[in-house]
Design a protein around this motif. Structure first.
Motif, PDB file in Angstrom:
ATOM      1  N   UNK A 394       0.787  -1.182   0.024  1.00  0.00           N
ATOM      2  CA  UNK A 394      -0.041   0.007  -0.193  1.00  0.00           C
ATOM      3  C   UNK A 394       0.919   1.453   0.142  1.00  0.00           C
ATOM      4  N   UNK A 395       1.845   1.415   1.005  1.00  0.00           N
ATOM      5  CA  UNK A 395       2.874   2.589   0.735  1.00  0.00           C
ATOM      6  C   UNK A 395       3.179   2.886  -0.666  1.00  0.00           C
ATOM      7  N   UNK A 396       3.728   1.682  -1.078  1.00  0.00           N
ATOM      8  CA  UNK A 396       4.521   1.948  -2.492  1.00  0.00           C
ATOM      9  C   UNK A 396       3.473   2.261  -3.610  1.00  0.00           C
ATOM     10  N   UNK A 397       2.126   1.992  -3.691  1.00  0.00           N
ATOM     11  CA  UNK A 397       1.250   2.287  -4.582  1.00  0.00           C
ATOM     12  C   UNK A 397       0.841   3.759  -4.344  1.00  0.00           C
ATOM     13  N   UNK A 398       0.730   4.242  -3.268  1.00  0.00           N
ATOM     14  CA  UNK A 398       0.348   5.648  -2.745  1.00  0.00           C
ATOM     15  C   UNK A 398       1.590   6.510  -3.113  1.00  0.00           C
ATOM     16  N   UNK A 399       2.915   6.105  -3.267  1.00  0.00           N
ATOM     17  CA  UNK A 399       3.814   6.802  -3.881  1.00  0.00           C
ATOM     18  C   UNK A 399       3.840   7.198  -5.138  1.00  0.00           C
ATOM     19  N   UNK A 400       2.996   6.310  -5.947  1.00  0.00           N
ATOM     20  CA  UNK A 400       2.772   6.099  -7.431  1.00  0.00           C
ATOM     21  C   UNK A 400       1.679   7.182  -7.778  1.00  0.00           C
ATOM     22  N   UNK A 401       0.753   7.525  -7.079  1.00  0.00           N
ATOM     23  CA  UNK A 401      -0.127   8.449  -7.065  1.00  0.00           C
ATOM     24  C   UNK A 401       0.063   9.656  -7.876  1.00  0.00           C
ATOM     25  N   UNK A 430      -5.495   4.919   4.793  1.00  0.00           N
ATOM     26  CA  UNK A 430      -5.485   6.311   5.596  1.00  0.00           C
ATOM     27  C   UNK A 430      -4.139   6.630   6.335  1.00  0.00           C
ATOM     28  N   UNK A 431      -3.612   5.601   6.818  1.00  0.00           N
ATOM     29  CA  UNK A 431      -2.293   5.764   7.692  1.00  0.00           C
ATOM     30  C   UNK A 431      -1.231   6.180   6.769  1.00  0.00           C
ATOM     31  N   UNK A 432      -1.160   5.670   5.625  1.00  0.00           N
ATOM     32  CA  UNK A 432      -0.154   5.735   4.605  1.00  0.00           C
ATOM     33  C   UNK A 432      -0.197   7.190   3.832  1.00  0.00           C
ATOM     34  N   UNK A 433      -1.285   7.981   4.189  1.00  0.00           N
ATOM     35  CA  UNK A 433      -1.226   9.286   3.805  1.00  0.00           C
ATOM     36  C   UNK A 433      -1.860   9.371   2.295  1.00  0.00           C
ATOM     37  N   UNK A 434      -2.553   8.381   2.023  1.00  0.00           N
ATOM     38  CA  UNK A 434      -3.242   8.278   0.491  1.00  0.00           C
ATOM     39  C   UNK A 434      -3.983   9.334  -0.116  1.00  0.00           C
ATOM     40  N   UNK A 435      -4.832  10.096   1.208  1.00  0.00           N
ATOM     41  CA  UNK A 435      -5.889  10.807   0.584  1.00  0.00           C
ATOM     42  C   UNK A 435      -5.610  11.914  -0.453  1.00  0.00           C
ATOM     43  N   UNK A 448     -10.790   7.741 -16.481  1.00  0.00           N
ATOM     44  CA  UNK A 448     -10.935   6.274 -15.721  1.00  0.00           C
ATOM     45  C   UNK A 448     -10.200   6.431 -14.352  1.00  0.00           C
ATOM     46  N   UNK A 449      -9.131   7.148 -14.374  1.00  0.00           N
ATOM     47  CA  UNK A 449      -8.340   7.431 -12.996  1.00  0.00           C
ATOM     48  C   UNK A 449      -9.284   8.095 -12.155  1.00  0.00           C
ATOM     49  N   UNK A 450      -9.793   9.205 -12.683  1.00  0.00           N
ATOM     50  CA  UNK A 450     -10.718  10.066 -11.857  1.00  0.00           C
ATOM     51  C   UNK A 450     -11.774   9.408 -11.342  1.00  0.00           C
ATOM     52  N   UNK A 451     -12.659   8.493 -12.082  1.00  0.00           N
ATOM     53  CA  UNK A 451     -13.373   7.890 -12.035  1.00  0.00           C
ATOM     54  C   UNK A 451     -13.267   6.803 -10.445  1.00  0.00           C
ATOM     55  N   UNK A 452     -11.993   6.145 -10.579  1.00  0.00           N
ATOM     56  CA  UNK A 452     -11.862   5.259  -9.881  1.00  0.00           C
ATOM     57  C   UNK A 452     -11.374   5.906  -8.405  1.00  0.00           C
ATOM     58  N   UNK A 453     -10.559   7.137  -8.704  1.00  0.00           N
ATOM     59  CA  UNK A 453     -10.360   7.962  -7.365  1.00  0.00           C
ATOM     60  C   UNK A 453     -11.774   8.430  -6.408  1.00  0.00           C
ATOM     61  N   UNK A 454     -12.689   8.713  -7.364  1.00  0.00           N
ATOM     62  CA  UNK A 454     -13.796   8.968  -6.752  1.00  0.00           C
ATOM     63  C   UNK A 454     -14.672   7.889  -5.883  1.00  0.00           C
ATOM     64  N   UNK A 455     -14.458   6.674  -6.820  1.00  0.00           N
ATOM     65  CA  UNK A 455     -14.900   5.396  -5.933  1.00  0.00           C
ATOM     66  C   UNK A 455     -14.185   4.942  -4.946  1.00  0.00           C
ATOM     67  N   UNK A 456     -12.772   5.148  -4.909  1.00  0.00           N
ATOM     68  CA  UNK A 456     -12.040   4.922  -3.460  1.00  0.00           C
ATOM     69  C   UNK A 456     -12.365   5.595  -2.526  1.00  0.00           C
ATOM     70  N   UNK A 457     -12.606   7.230  -2.645  1.00  0.00           N
ATOM     71  CA  UNK A 457     -12.886   7.905  -1.511  1.00  0.00           C
ATOM     72  C   UNK A 457     -14.379   7.725  -0.977  1.00  0.00           C
ATOM     73  N   UNK A 458     -15.248   7.118  -1.976  1.00  0.00           N
ATOM     74  CA  UNK A 458     -16.526   6.511  -1.423  1.00  0.00           C
ATOM     75  C   UNK A 458     -16.269   5.236  -0.475  1.00  0.00           C
ATOM     76  N   UNK A 459     -15.316   4.565  -0.932  1.00  0.00           N
ATOM     77  CA  UNK A 459     -15.078   3.138   0.019  1.00  0.00           C
ATOM     78  C   UNK A 459     -14.528   3.733   1.127  1.00  0.00           C
ATOM     79  N   UNK A 460     -13.443   4.548   1.341  1.00  0.00           N
ATOM     80  CA  UNK A 460     -12.796   4.785   2.437  1.00  0.00           C
ATOM     81  C   UNK A 460     -13.704   5.654   3.449  1.00  0.00           C
ATOM     82  N   UNK A 461     -14.685   6.523   2.759  1.00  0.00           N
ATOM     83  CA  UNK A 461     -15.667   7.135   3.699  1.00  0.00           C
ATOM     84  C   UNK A 461     -16.691   6.211   4.594  1.00  0.00           C
TER      85      UNK A 461
END
Length: 639
Positions: A394-401, A430-435, A448-461
């Motif tokens: 997860x931290x490595x994926x966050x770095x690639x955002x 959340x702990x990894x500072x992904x938001x 497509x990335x924006x769509x999935x970013x919105x879906x991710x925020x919904x999931x985290x919320x």
């Protein structure tokens, strides 16, 4: 020259906005901190409450159209620094070691005095008369200033018995003959009576060790003291172990055996069930070292050495010795945790480790390919979601955002979306500072990335505390933008995320100020690619907000809502009635009631009282009741 002056003015205005925004966000972050250790609850609670009382001043300044004087701006910057110091102290009260907080009472008291003085001085420097704030808020700020001034002169005294008990045990950490009543008092006053409490305290001590804030010997003595408290609690609470009945503390013929230190996990301080060896040669309980690794750490908790790899080797020898010791002391040996159903094969683990290593590669193609593979693995299996997170992806994926490669960015945010389906991974993300990274993708990524970013925020919320963090991150304007200009799927993902986030009261105003109301009303009237259901649902959540009602009034929302009630689906009629009811309870209620009647709302309301759900019938009757009451008023009273 005029252009230079204009540019300078714009830069100064931007600077003012940034300062005020920082103040608003800092107070919001402080407001989210609400749990403190009992011994300092009054001190931390007073500090938090006083800081939160300053929020209206910063909100009014944010909305003000008048320029902030240069002298006042300087004092606001000073206030920002003081609030940061206050926030750091409050976070220490929430996350810090309870044992350390008590033993360091003089140091903590001094920090309270320094922060209080800093906040008092900052408020003293702010000349409220120069600021565009209401009289009510000005009076509130002056009251807070008085409270800080009074608090600066007096200091609340820590529980003397608690400090005496704890410091005495700390100095006698090697002695075994201690009155059990002392341990009982400490466990109660320090709130160290459950496995969760003791584990959290142990992790806090280890965090102190890693950050190097205290001498190693001092932290070791505090850890020994914590072990003794845990031993006492263990004899009083069956939650901790299942000893032979003969070993209960009430049996005077036997003493509860002391668990050797080598048998305890250095993180949890508990007798190990499934000991494993990490790359540095240290042994830990499997579940706790995995939790350590999956939250982004790459060091050995005990030695602070960087781990060459994340391999966990079962320590069969120690497991056997622990079992023999338990048998010799007539204690039921700890049961080995059953093998997880998701346990991957060695080959699968190797593949995941390779993918994670490639996420940090200097080769963009390797990064893109690895992110794509992890995205697909996380999509198809809950077992994979657990395994990938356990391996530290997860931290490595966050770095690639923040990568400049659009496809890699898309794969990374979608992999996080898939991983977030497993609830425990939400905390790690959340702990990894992904938001911040997710919001960046929401603003700048491919569609497509924006769509999935919105879906991710919904999931985290789905976690209530996350709504606060996401709302403060700038996500709402980006979601409103996607709602207005995105693909059909993007609009749906944005609406879903907005609905979830705006169930938190503080996010409603943010969404309204980001321009969500005109976008929602436009989508309600569009027939192509219908978004009526989603738009009305979001309006239903927002319409209790005063600013939302004002915005809907200016945009002539009443005819739009009445039209929905005449011709749309049952669900939409019900939601439209709910929104209309909120509009007709505000400052402009009389105007909106007359407008709704003029648009022909009576007939669809009567139909809803007969054919709607229980909720729909209730809303319809309430609206009809308001209209009847209004019609019964004398004409002069309606004017």
């Amino acid at each position: 020259m005029e252009e230079e002056e204009k540019g300078s003015l714009e830069a100064e205005m931007a600077n003012v906005e940034a300062v005020i925004q920082r103040l608003v966000e800092t107070v919001e972050e402080v407001g989210a901190i609400s749990v403190y250790m009992r011994a300092y609850k009054k001190q931390f609670g007073n500090l938090s409450r006083r800081i939160k009382l300053l929020a209206p001043m910063f909100e009014e300044l944010k909305e003000s159209k008048e320029a902030v004087p240069a002298a006042a701006l300087t004092s606001l910057v000073q206030m920002g620094d003081a609030l940061d110091a206050g926030g750091q102290l409050l976070r220490l009260g929430r996350d810090g070691s309870k044992i350390s907080l008590v033993l360091e009472k003089d140091k903590i008291t001094k920090r309270f005095q320094e922060v209080t003085a800093q906040l008092e001085q900052a408020l003293h420097e702010i000349f409220c008369s120069q600021l565009d704030i209401s009289d009510e808020v000005r009076e509130q700020v002056e009251l807070v200033h008085t409270q800080f001034k009074r608090a600066k002169e007096g200091v609340d005294i820590l529980d003397a018995e608690l400090y005496s008990d704890l410091s005495s045990l700390y100095e006698k950490s090697n002695e075994s003959n201690v009155d059990p009543e002392i341990f009982g008092r400490l466990a109660t006053k320090l709130q160290l009576s459950t496995i969760s409490d003791l584990t959290q305290e142990s992790l806090a001590l280890h965090e102190m060790f890693i950050t190097g804030g205290d001498p190693e010997q001092r932290i070791e003595k505090m850890s020994m003291l914590l072990m003794k408290i845990k031993d006492y609690v263990q004899t009083q609470n069956h939650e901790f172990c299942t000893p032979n009945p003969k070993f209960l503390i009430s049996d005077r013929k036997h003493k509860t055996p002391v668990v050797p230190d080598d048998f305890r996990c250095p993180i949890s301080l508990e007798l190990m069930k499934d000991p494993v060896i990490v790359a540095t040669g240290q042994t830990y309980e499997r579940v706790y070292i995995k939790k350590w690794l999956r939250t982004g750490h790459d060091t050995c908790p005990k030695t602070r050495q960087k781990l060459r790899n994340r391999t966990l080797t079962p320590n069969y020898v120690l497991r056997s010795v622990i079992s023999q010791w338990c048998e010799a002391n007539e204690i039921t040996p700890p049961e080995l945790p059953s093998k997880p159903t998701w346990a991957p094969s060695p080959a699968e683990c190797t593949d995941i480790d390779v993918f994670i290593n490639n996420l940090s590669s200097s080769n963009v193609d390797d990064q893109r390919s690895a992110a794509c593979e992890l995205r697909l693995l996380a999509k198809h299996s809950m077992d994979n979601r657990i395994c990938i997170a356990e391996a530290g992806a997860i931290p490595a994926l966050v770095n690639l955002l923040s990568t400049a490669d659009p496809r890699t960015q898309e794969h990374a945010v979608t992999a996080l979306l898939n991983l977030s389906i497993y609830d425990e991974n939400k905390e790690i993300i959340m702990y990894s500072g992904a938001v911040a990274g997710i919001v960046h993708v929401l603003r700048c990524g491919s569609m497509e990335a924006r769509e999935n970013a919105a879906a991710t925020l919904f999931s985290l919320s789905a976690v209530d505390d996350n709504k606060i963090t996401i709302g403060a991150s700038g996500a709402l304007p980006a979601l409103v933008s996607l709602l207005g200009e995105g693909s059909h799927r993007g609009k749906k993902d944005a609406a879903t995320a907005l609905f979830s986030l705006c169930t938190f009261q503080g996010n409603k105003t943010r969404a309204v100020r980001a321009g969500v109301v005109p976008t929602l009303l436009r989508l309600v009237t569009e027939r192509v690619g219908s978004m009526v259901d989603e738009s009305l649902a979001v309006l239903g959540v927002l319409s209790s907000n005063t600013e939302c009602k004002a915005a809907m009034g200016k945009l002539q929302a009443v005819p739009v809502l009445v039209e929905v009630m005449k011709s749309s689906s049952s669900r939409n009629k019900e939601n439209a009635a709910a929104v209309l009811l909120h509009l007709c309870t505000g400052e402009q209620q009389q105007h909106h009631l007359v407008e709704a009647q003029g648009c022909g709302v009576i007939v669809p309301l009567l139909e809803l009282t007969s054919n709607g759900t229980a909720r729909g019938q209730r809303k319809a009757w309430e609206l009809l009741h308001r209209m009847i009451c209004f019609d019964d008023q004398p004409i002069e009273a309606r004017a």
